[in-house]
Design a protein around this motif. Structure first.
Motif, short mmCIF file in Angstrom:
data_model
loop_
_atom_site.label_atom_id
_atom_site.label_comp_id
_atom_site.label_asym_id
_atom_site.label_seq_id
_atom_site.Cartn_x
_atom_site.Cartn_y
_atom_site.Cartn_z
N TRP A 161 58.03 35.46 40.28
CA TRP A 161 56.47 35.14 39.82
C TRP A 161 55.75 34.94 41.66
CZ3 TRP A 161 53.06 35.93 36.70
CH2 TRP A 161 54.07 36.53 34.89
N ALA A 179 54.38 39.36 35.68
CA ALA A 179 54.37 38.60 37.06
C ALA A 179 55.22 40.23 37.96
CB ALA A 179 56.22 38.31 37.31
N LEU A 202 52.53 31.46 33.06
CA LEU A 202 52.19 32.18 34.20
C LEU A 202 51.70 33.69 33.34
CD1 LEU A 202 54.20 31.10 36.79
CD2 LEU A 202 52.16 30.90 36.46
N THR A 203 51.69 34.00 32.85
CA THR A 203 51.74 35.00 31.78
C THR A 203 49.75 35.32 31.32
OG1 THR A 203 53.77 36.16 31.74
CG2 THR A 203 52.10 36.81 30.22
N ALA A 226 53.05 37.55 40.50
CA ALA A 226 51.12 36.95 41.00
C ALA A 226 50.27 37.97 41.87
CB ALA A 226 51.00 35.17 40.66
N PRO A 227 49.26 37.88 41.56
CA PRO A 227 48.94 38.92 43.53
C PRO A 227 49.12 37.99 43.94
CG PRO A 227 47.14 38.59 41.42
CD PRO A 227 48.59 37.74 40.58
N PHE A 238 47.57 33.81 32.48
CA PHE A 238 46.32 33.51 33.66
C PHE A 238 46.95 34.83 34.60
CE2 PHE A 238 44.56 32.26 37.48
CZ PHE A 238 43.57 31.59 37.17
N HIS A 239 48.06 35.17 34.51
CA HIS A 239 47.88 36.13 35.70
C HIS A 239 48.86 37.72 34.76
CE1 HIS A 239 47.88 33.79 39.16
NE2 HIS A 239 48.92 33.19 38.21
N ASP A 261 47.18 26.09 43.51
CA ASP A 261 47.13 26.01 41.52
C ASP A 261 48.88 25.30 41.65
OD1 ASP A 261 44.95 27.14 40.78
OD2 ASP A 261 45.74 29.10 41.16
N ASP A 320 46.63 34.95 45.53
CA ASP A 320 47.20 33.22 44.11
C ASP A 320 48.55 32.82 44.17
OD1 ASP A 320 44.70 33.62 42.56
OD2 ASP A 320 45.05 35.51 41.61
N GLY A 321 49.82 33.93 44.05
CA GLY A 321 51.08 33.55 43.92
C GLY A 321 51.69 32.58 45.48
N THR A 336 50.51 28.85 45.05
CA THR A 336 50.95 28.55 43.70
C THR A 336 51.84 27.34 44.19
OG1 THR A 336 49.75 29.58 42.60
CG2 THR A 336 51.64 28.30 41.45
#
Length: 202
Positions: free
Chosen positions: A131, A73, A66-67, A75-76, A69-70, A165, A79-80, A83
């Protein structure tokens, strides 16, 4: 959390993983794995988990992926919330099972943490909270190819709109003496909706 992410392409994926992702209609956004040589003492400790490396391994590779890509922590939010998480393991957390049954056999009091972490989705909840992930949380024990079945499930979640995602994490503890634990994570998205670039944390 770990090393800074770098860019990669689908060509960097092992053929079997690339084929399984393609068959499921997915693009790999990020990938991370566990290297026992990197930390001979095992994965970083995970508060609330004891006596087994299963939960810490899941959290470690999930965080790295996750790090990649995003960034940091959580995640936006956009996005989060879309997911999901899929844990794939043929044998599951054998170390926790052994610790619990050993306490019962000896007639001793087992740590309450062992009962908490004996539920496979417990560590998925920890990662989801960290996240800010709002998608479905699923654990499977496949009879066939673990990656093929895990990515097929991820594809179905994306297809029916349950998640945009999906973080698919494969964890297996070493069975034989001297056999290392293994863990790898892929963040995937339906191919039609995926961006052109990918991130990786090896």
């Amino acid at each position: 959390m770990t090393s800074a992410p770098t860019a990669t392409t689908t060509a960097a994926l092992p053929t079997a993983l690339a084929d399984a992702a393609t068959a499921a209609g997915l693009t790999v956004l990020a990938r991370a794995g566990w290297d026992p040589a990197e930390r001979p003492g095992g994965p970083p400790n995970l508060p609330g988990f004891t006596a087994s490396s299963f939960g810490p391994l899941f959290a470690h590779v999930a965080d790295r992926c996750l790090t990649a890509f995003h960034g940091t922590a959580p995640a936006p939010p956009e996005d989060g919330r879309d997911t999901g998480l899929v844990l794939v393991s043929r044998l599951g957390d054998m170390a926790t099972e052994t610790a619990v049954t050993g306490s019962v056999d000896r007639g001793t009091k087992a740590s309450p943490l062992l009962f908490y972490q004996s539920v496979p989705s417990a560590v998925l909840g920890v990662v989801s909270a960290r996240w800010g992930l709002g998608g479905p949380v699923i654990c499977i024990s496949p009879a066939g190819d673990p990656w093929a079945e895990g990515l097929e499930l991820a594809g179905l979640l994306a297809e029916d709109g349950s998640a945009r995602d999906v973080l698919v994490v494969l964890v297996e503890l070493g069975v034989d003496e001297g056999e290392p634990d293994s863990a790898e994570a892929l963040l995937v998205r339906a191919a039609a909706a995926a961006p052109g670039a990918e991130g990786v944390a090896e």
